[in-house]
Design a protein around this motif. Structure first.
Motif, PDB file in Angstrom:
ATOM      1  N   UNK A  88       0.849  -1.318   0.048  1.00 41.10           N
ATOM      2  CA  UNK A  88      -0.080  -0.003   0.281  1.00 41.10           C
ATOM      3  C   UNK A  88       0.826   1.306  -0.032  1.00 41.10           C
ATOM      4  N   UNK A  89       1.815   1.273  -0.533  1.00 45.46           N
ATOM      5  CA  UNK A  89       2.856   2.276  -0.555  1.00 45.46           C
ATOM      6  C   UNK A  89       2.923   2.803  -1.900  1.00 45.46           C
ATOM      7  N   UNK A  90       3.146   4.227  -2.016  1.00 41.75           N
ATOM      8  CA  UNK A  90       3.497   4.875  -3.191  1.00 41.75           C
ATOM      9  C   UNK A  90       2.330   4.987  -4.494  1.00 41.75           C
ATOM     10  N   UNK A  98      -7.744   6.707  -5.967  1.00 40.78           N
ATOM     11  CA  UNK A  98      -8.708   7.623  -6.628  1.00 40.78           C
ATOM     12  C   UNK A  98      -9.627   7.350  -7.822  1.00 40.78           C
ATOM     13  N   UNK A  99      -9.235   5.811  -7.974  1.00 38.71           N
ATOM     14  CA  UNK A  99     -10.115   5.244  -9.067  1.00 38.71           C
ATOM     15  C   UNK A  99     -11.341   4.348  -8.555  1.00 38.71           C
ATOM     16  N   UNK A 100     -11.612   4.649  -7.427  1.00 34.63           N
ATOM     17  CA  UNK A 100     -12.851   3.790  -6.785  1.00 34.63           C
ATOM     18  C   UNK A 100     -12.317   2.755  -5.719  1.00 34.63           C
ATOM     19  N   UNK A 101     -11.118   2.656  -5.458  1.00 36.89           N
ATOM     20  CA  UNK A 101     -10.621   1.435  -4.632  1.00 36.89           C
ATOM     21  C   UNK A 101     -10.800   1.654  -2.984  1.00 36.89           C
ATOM     22  N   UNK A 102     -11.135   2.989  -2.587  1.00 37.50           N
ATOM     23  CA  UNK A 102     -11.258   3.085  -1.169  1.00 37.50           C
ATOM     24  C   UNK A 102     -12.118   1.832  -0.225  1.00 37.50           C
ATOM     25  N   UNK A 103     -12.861   1.472  -0.937  1.00 37.10           N
ATOM     26  CA  UNK A 103     -13.663   0.309  -0.197  1.00 37.10           C
ATOM     27  C   UNK A 103     -12.498  -0.716   0.392  1.00 37.10           C
ATOM     28  N   UNK A 104     -11.584  -1.061  -0.319  1.00 36.66           N
ATOM     29  CA  UNK A 104     -10.857  -2.168   0.016  1.00 36.66           C
ATOM     30  C   UNK A 104      -9.971  -1.592   1.131  1.00 36.66           C
ATOM     31  N   UNK A 105      -9.553  -0.387   1.178  1.00 37.40           N
ATOM     32  CA  UNK A 105      -8.500  -0.200   2.379  1.00 37.40           C
ATOM     33  C   UNK A 105      -9.232   0.310   3.490  1.00 37.40           C
ATOM     34  N   UNK A 112      -8.439  -7.670   3.311  1.00 37.15           N
ATOM     35  CA  UNK A 112      -7.657  -7.260   2.067  1.00 37.15           C
ATOM     36  C   UNK A 112      -7.014  -8.044   1.322  1.00 37.15           C
ATOM     37  N   UNK A 113      -6.418  -8.805   2.008  1.00 29.75           N
ATOM     38  CA  UNK A 113      -5.529 -10.163   1.623  1.00 29.75           C
ATOM     39  C   UNK A 113      -6.404 -11.104   0.933  1.00 29.75           C
ATOM     40  N   UNK A 114      -7.633 -11.283   1.767  1.00 25.94           N
ATOM     41  CA  UNK A 114      -8.653 -12.313   1.052  1.00 25.94           C
ATOM     42  C   UNK A 114      -8.952 -11.818  -0.395  1.00 25.94           C
TER      43      UNK A 114
END
Length: 240
Positions: A88-90, A98-105, A112-114
């Protein structure tokens, strides 16, 4: 990861493909209901980008567990995998966020790994045998004008060459933006998503079927055996 997943002909039911889902599985189910989809005999193939942007991305595991649902890895699944591998770096995680992935984090590290593990094993390409011949599925574009050439690189090459072809398969808009109607030899049809179109768009034998069901449009289902679109469209709108 299996680069290419192959399916034999469906002798008992129908096969459909659908464009980008982006976390709108309830709306997808409504589209399936509208065509009388029978999970006992029919199969559904996704062109990838099942997650991000929509409210039901966490349901993707339920759908991938269905014995009749199959998917290629879209660029959104690939972004999640890349970000996770980089802890999750960089830039990788920023691009995904910024492309809609906030749900995962917002999930625990275990969760998350699952999900990332589910995405990491998805193939880049799918082949389905139908009564009219082979139909191929990639997320965004076929990088060559010959299907076998693409498969050769995906299955036999490694390193930079393979990754370059994977990137084109998942990210390219070259064929549709240039309105390249050359088509792809060695296959009956190639089905892709990634680029939103108002109606299914056919260039040569490449069918662009992301009609924006995830952003206010409608989900297009295409019957692999007939290449008929549902909901039906004006034939003049189905090609360029």
């Amino acid at each position: 990861m299996t680069q290419v997943q192959r399916f034999t002909i469906n002798t008992v039911g129908r096969d459909f493909a659908v464009g980008d889902i982006h976390g709108h599985f309830t709306k997808l189910q409504a589209a399936l209901d509208a065509v009388g989809f029978n999970p006992a005999t029919d199969r559904l193939f996704s062109v990838g980008d099942m997650v991000d942007r929509g409210p039901e991305s966490t349901d993707v595991d339920v759908w991938l567990a269905k014995p009749w649902f199959f998917a290629v890895q879209g660029n959104h699944e690939q972004m999640a995998v890349d970000a996770h591998r980089l802890s999750h770096k960089g830039q990788a995680s920023y691009i995904h966020m910024i492309n809609g992935g906030a749900w995962l984090y917002g999930l625990s590290t275990v969760e998350q790994a699952f999900y990332v593990d589910l995405f990491a094993v998805l193939p880049i390409a799918i082949e389905v045998m139908t009564p009219i011949g082979l139909v191929g599925i990639v997320h965004a574009d076929c990088p060559f004008d010959d299907w076998a050439q693409m498969l050769g690189v995906l299955e036999q090459e490694q390193g930079a060459m393979q990754r370059s072809v994977q990137t084109i398969c998942q990210w390219s808009r070259a064929r549709i933006t240039s309105e390249n109607d050359t088509g792809v030899s060695g296959i009956r049809a190639v089905l892709v998503g990634h680029t939103v179109v108002l109606q299914p768009t056919v260039l040569g034998n490449v069918y662009h079927i992301d009609t924006g069901g995830w952003r206010g449009g409608h989900f297009t289902l295409i019957d692999l055996a007939t290449l008929e679109c549902f909901p039906p469209v004006n034939p003049e709108l189905c090609s360029r």
